[in-house]
Design a protein around this motif. Structure first.
Motif, PDB file in Angstrom:
ATOM      1  N   LEU A 175       0.807  -1.222   0.000  1.00 34.52           N
ATOM      2  CA  LEU A 175       0.000   0.000   0.000  1.00 34.52           C
ATOM      3  C   LEU A 175       0.844   1.278   0.000  1.00 34.52           C
ATOM      4  O   LEU A 175       0.313   2.373   0.194  1.00 34.52           O
ATOM      5  CB  LEU A 175      -0.945  -0.005   1.208  1.00 34.52           C
ATOM      6  CG  LEU A 175      -1.966  -1.156   1.247  1.00 34.52           C
ATOM      7  CD1 LEU A 175      -2.790  -1.100   2.525  1.00 34.52           C
ATOM      8  CD2 LEU A 175      -2.866  -1.122   0.020  1.00 34.52           C
ATOM      9  N   ASN A 352      -1.492   8.900  -1.763  1.00 33.96           N
ATOM     10  CA  ASN A 352      -2.694   8.289  -1.194  1.00 33.96           C
ATOM     11  C   ASN A 352      -2.395   7.128  -0.242  1.00 33.96           C
ATOM     12  O   ASN A 352      -3.323   6.459   0.232  1.00 33.96           O
ATOM     13  CB  ASN A 352      -3.608   7.792  -2.319  1.00 33.96           C
ATOM     14  CG  ASN A 352      -4.190   8.940  -3.133  1.00 33.96           C
ATOM     15  OD1 ASN A 352      -4.535   9.987  -2.585  1.00 33.96           O
ATOM     16  ND2 ASN A 352      -4.280   8.749  -4.436  1.00 33.96           N
ATOM     17  N   ASP A 356      -5.001   4.955   1.951  1.00 34.07           N
ATOM     18  CA  ASP A 356      -5.235   3.559   1.571  1.00 34.07           C
ATOM     19  C   ASP A 356      -5.004   2.617   2.759  1.00 34.07           C
ATOM     20  O   ASP A 356      -5.743   1.648   2.959  1.00 34.07           O
ATOM     21  CB  ASP A 356      -4.323   3.164   0.411  1.00 34.07           C
ATOM     22  CG  ASP A 356      -4.695   3.864  -0.898  1.00 34.07           C
ATOM     23  OD1 ASP A 356      -5.827   4.382  -0.996  1.00 34.07           O
ATOM     24  OD2 ASP A 356      -3.850   3.887  -1.813  1.00 34.07           O
TER      25      ASP A 356
END
Length: 368
Positions: A175, A352, A356
């Motif tokens: 991630l 992001n 996330d």
């Protein structure tokens, strides 16, 4: 219904674990149904463990060989490390769990993965446990405990290492590396202009290690430049640099200690020169400032310089004698290579990641 999340971090082993935690808390704060409790894992072990945590700075500043020994011993005997820490933190951890009543425990430090899971298992406490790896490539076996419900990896490279350690692929979520939002809050840089002084930022992580003075002298002695140096928490280094460089170069050099708003210096710089600290590397990438990496701590940082080169986020120069040529190569053709790095950093952008990661953690709670 409010969900409680316990984050086990660290305040003294560099600044990366704390920065990662802050980046997540920024996002968590936007959700009124989540309450976050952050604890320094070393504090759970009282003065004994806190002293160990606080020794990280002096060891990495003064003796890389000793740090390499610590790393190697921990790598060879992860079960012993887990058992040692488990023994020290057990009582305070159980007390904390009773107070917080967490719906999920998130660890962002390798020393508090297996040790915490040991305590949970032995006391028959069932709480989802998630690990967030705070390194990029060269990771401890301590990061990779097969009993964790999930392991969040910042890179494919770290994921592959987890698989080598025996973690099932379905437990690993790639991630990205979470960076605090303020490092993204900048206008797109116009790039280096050859008719202006080159604005250089020299730093070496929160602990202020590395030969900053010699690097500064190479820059100031060979280029039309302004040099800013971040000495971190290393007060002795800051005072020495102020005396040796300030008297000689005057207003062409600026010396700073540990800074909370370091992003402002990054935004106004053309190039950053630093060791391969994952947090510093990713903050520079977010700030879109090209990097020259001068080295890395043995162990967890060893793979970072090559990683940065592979994605063209930086160039590597481990020999100060080659620093002049390295900078000249970046500056030639009106900064062509500098601007290529800036473009690669924008393409790599992981803005992001914190969002996330938070969304994934919330999904784990909702599915539990």
């Amino acid at each position: 219904m409010t969900k409680n999340i316990l984050i086990i971090s660290s305040d003294y082993t560099g600044h990366g674990h704390k920065s990662i935690t802050e980046s997540l808390c920024e996002v968590f704060s936007q959700n009124n149904n989540v309450k976050i409790h952050v604890v320094d894992g070393f504090s759970l072990g009282g003065n004994t463990l806190l002293k160990i945590g606080k020794s990280y700075g002096p060891i990495t500043r003064k003796s890389e060989s000793l740090w390499e020994l610590v790393w190697n011993v921990s790598t060879l005997k992860p079960l012993l490390v887990n058992e040692f820490i488990e023994l020290i933190i057990r009582d305070n951890l159980l007390k904390l769990i009773k107070e917080v009543n967490p719906d999920l425990i998130l660890s962002v430090h390798p020393n508090f993965n297996g040790s915490v899971i040991n305590v949970l298992e032995q006391n028959k406490i069932k709480i989802p446990f998630v690990t967030l790896i705070a390194d990029l490539v060269s990771i401890y076996p301590l990061w990779a405990d097969t009993r964790a419900d999930y392991i969040i990896s910042p890179t494919v490279e770290a994921k592959d290492k987890c698989i080598e350690y025996g973690i099932p692929e379905e437990k690993i979520k790639v991630l990205g590396f979470p960076v605090r939002s303020r490092f993204y809050n900048h206008e797109e840089h116009s790039g280096y202009k050859s008719d202006e002084p080159l604005k250089c930022l020299i730093m070496s992580g929160g602990e202020g290690v590395g030969n900053m003075r010699k690097i500064a002298e190479v820059l100031l002695g060979n280029f039309n430049c302004i040099v800013r140096i971040i000495a971190g928490r290393n007060t002795r280094l800051r005072n020495a640099l102020t005396k040796s460089l300030g008297e000689k170069y005057g207003d062409k050099v600026e010396i700073y200690g540990f800074m909370e708003n370091i992003q402002e210096l990054m935004f106004s710089s053309d190039i950053a020169i630093t060791r391969g600290s994952p947090n510093v590397m990713m903050e520079c990438t977010a700030s879109n400032i090209p990097l020259v990496i001068t080295g890395a701590l043995p162990g967890q940082e060893e793979g970072n310089p090559k990683f940065a080169e592979n994605y063209n986020l930086a160039v590597v120069c481990t020999d100060i004698k080659k620093m002049k040529d390295t900078i000249e190569n970046l500056m030639k053709n009106n900064g062509e290579n500098l601007n290529k790095i800036k473009k690669s950093q924008r393409n790599y952008n992981t803005a992001n990641s914190a969002k996330d990661i938070v969304n994934f953690i919330l999904s784990v709670i909702s599915n539990d």
